[in-house]
Design an enzyme around this catalytic site. Structure first.
Site, PDB file in Angstrom:
ATOM      1  N   LYS A  15       8.899  14.949   7.284  1.00  0.00           N
ATOM      2  CA  LYS A  15      10.534  15.146   6.677  1.00  0.00           C
ATOM      3  C   LYS A  15      11.317  15.776   6.959  1.00  0.00           C
ATOM      4  O   LYS A  15      12.649  14.371   7.060  1.00  0.00           O
ATOM      5  CB  LYS A  15       9.994  15.925   6.146  1.00  0.00           C
ATOM      6  CG  LYS A  15       8.849  15.321   4.512  1.00  0.00           C
ATOM      7  CD  LYS A  15       8.891  16.758   3.752  1.00  0.00           C
ATOM      8  CE  LYS A  15       8.132  16.190   2.531  1.00  0.00           C
ATOM      9  NZ  LYS A  15       7.843  17.545   0.951  1.00  0.00           N
ATOM     10  N   LYS A  45      -0.956   6.418   2.610  1.00  0.00           N
ATOM     11  CA  LYS A  45      -1.479   7.561   1.588  1.00  0.00           C
ATOM     12  C   LYS A  45      -0.353   6.585   0.303  1.00  0.00           C
ATOM     13  O   LYS A  45       1.175   6.498   0.634  1.00  0.00           O
ATOM     14  CB  LYS A  45      -1.166   9.278   1.439  1.00  0.00           C
ATOM     15  CG  LYS A  45      -1.578   9.610   0.925  1.00  0.00           C
ATOM     16  CD  LYS A  45      -1.320  11.229   0.744  1.00  0.00           C
ATOM     17  CE  LYS A  45      -0.980  12.039  -1.054  1.00  0.00           C
ATOM     18  NZ  LYS A  45       0.075  13.365  -0.245  1.00  0.00           N
ATOM     19  N   LYS A  48       4.315   8.332  -3.980  1.00  0.00           N
ATOM     20  CA  LYS A  48       5.067   8.719  -5.855  1.00  0.00           C
ATOM     21  C   LYS A  48       6.554   8.719  -6.041  1.00  0.00           C
ATOM     22  O   LYS A  48       6.584   8.083  -6.075  1.00  0.00           O
ATOM     23  CB  LYS A  48       4.511  10.400  -6.416  1.00  0.00           C
ATOM     24  CG  LYS A  48       4.881  11.153  -5.906  1.00  0.00           C
ATOM     25  CD  LYS A  48       4.768  12.350  -7.200  1.00  0.00           C
ATOM     26  CE  LYS A  48       5.078  13.633  -6.799  1.00  0.00           C
ATOM     27  NZ  LYS A  48       4.569  14.342  -5.133  1.00  0.00           N
TER      28      LYS A  48
END
Ligand code: TRP
Length: 332
Positions: free
Chosen positions: A115, A197, A200
């Site tokens: 991140k 992956k 969202k």
């Protein structure tokens, strides 16, 4: 244990529109666990502000995720559904646990490293201590089991370390939780980049959202990236087709073998269409329920408030115990 049942805790961030990956990897499993375990399902809004959020969107999504939990079949009479920021004990315990977590161990978290790379303009302290807040979420409720995906295993490991360390200093205070990695519904990958992956926060066609309309779902599957070759067969290295088979299996209940047989001699195009239709069909009733829940704000607020009260009652017990053990004076 509560009433002879083991406790499970899990959460999802309201930081994007939930995908079929969230459904297959989390929500669907939670529904099947809720009667066997005392379950707490949280919407972890405090975690989502480690990355900048638009306030109006965060608010809207928090309600949406709450309504989606209900629409997917989480029963508020059986499970505790609540919003993290409604229970102040999460922030309180996180601070205490910060003081029992080492700089070095947080520096080794792979999610922090990822991140920070993606948000190089905003590597804030919250991003760094994110796993401690997550540990607080879990330890507050003395959870025995935490259903999480592979990507959260390292955070669960540090939670166990923090709990063990605290217990070692002050005697048994926290239940040391176990990860609960479901054997059902594996990880769903992006349709456009099947080695990643399904996320969202991905705005493109790679992520299928639970609330996408039928045509959008079918279009996204039609565009799904597949590998060279033409056989509908699970094969090492064929990420695209493996992913589609997994998705079809999850949403149809058919096994890999049954699917391979069903599509023997048929092409990718036909298969993609079938997967798209199957997923769209399966999501139809969830969307209908979602629309009912989301349009009754009074009812949602009532459930939200009651969930927070149930959670706060349990959390308060742990906080009192922790404060007593570390030597904070109880307010006279
Ligand atoms: N970090 C988790 C994720 O991004 C979300 C989360 C926060 C969580 N607190 C939790 C999951 C506690 C399980 C238990 O997926």
């Amino acid at each position: 244990m509560i009433n002879g049942k083991k406790i499970i805790f899990s959460g999802i961030q309201p930081s994007g529109n939930l995908t079929i990956g969230n459904y297959a990897g989390s929500l669907k499993n939670w529904v099947s666990l809720q009667n066997e375990y005392k379950s707490l399902f949280c919407i972890v809004d405090m975690h989502s502000i480690t990355v900048r959020q638009n306030p109006a969107e965060l608010r809207r999504r928090t309600y949406e995720v709450f309504a989606l939990y209900l629409a997917c079949g989480i029963n508020p009479d059986v499970s505790t559904i609540f919003v993290q920021s409604h229970v102040p004990a999460h922030a309180e315990l996180a601070w205490v646990l910060d003081c029992y977590t080492m700089f070095g161990e947080l520096s080794r978290m792979t999610q922090f490293k990822d991140k920070s790379e993606k948000n190089s303009q905003n590597i804030n302290a919250g991003l760094f201590t994110y796993p401690v807040l997550m540990a607080a979420d879990i330890l507050l409720y003395q959870a025995d089991l935490v259903p999480v995906g592979e990507d959260q295993k390292q955070h669960l490991e540090i939670t166990r370390d923090i709990a063990g360390r605290f217990n070692g200093i002050y005697s048994e205070t926290f239940t040391v939780p176990e990860p609960f990695i479901s054997k059902l519904g594996g990880k769903i990958m992006s349709l456009s980049e099947p080695d990643k992956k399904m996320s969202k926060s991905d705005m493109g066609d790679g992520s299928v959202r639970i609330l996408d309309d039928r045509d959008t779902i079918i279009r996204k599957f039609r565009r799904a990236v597949t590998d060279s070759g033409s056989e509908i067969k699970v094969e090492e290295g064929k990420d695209g087709i493996n992913n589609l088979i997994m998705i079809y299996s999850t949403f149809s209940g058919k096994t890999k073998d049954e699917i391979e047989k069903e599509f023997e001699g048929r092409g990718y195009g036909e298969f993609k269409m079938a997967v798209g239709e199957c997923v769209a069909d399966a999501l139809e009733p969830i969307k209908a329920k979602f629309n009912t829940y989301i349009s009754d704000k009074t009812q949602l607020d009532k459930l939200m408030s009651s969930g927070a009260d149930q959670a706060a009652y349990l959390a308060r017990k742990t906080i009192s115990k922790v404060y007593r053990k570390i030597g904070f004076v109880q307010k006279p």
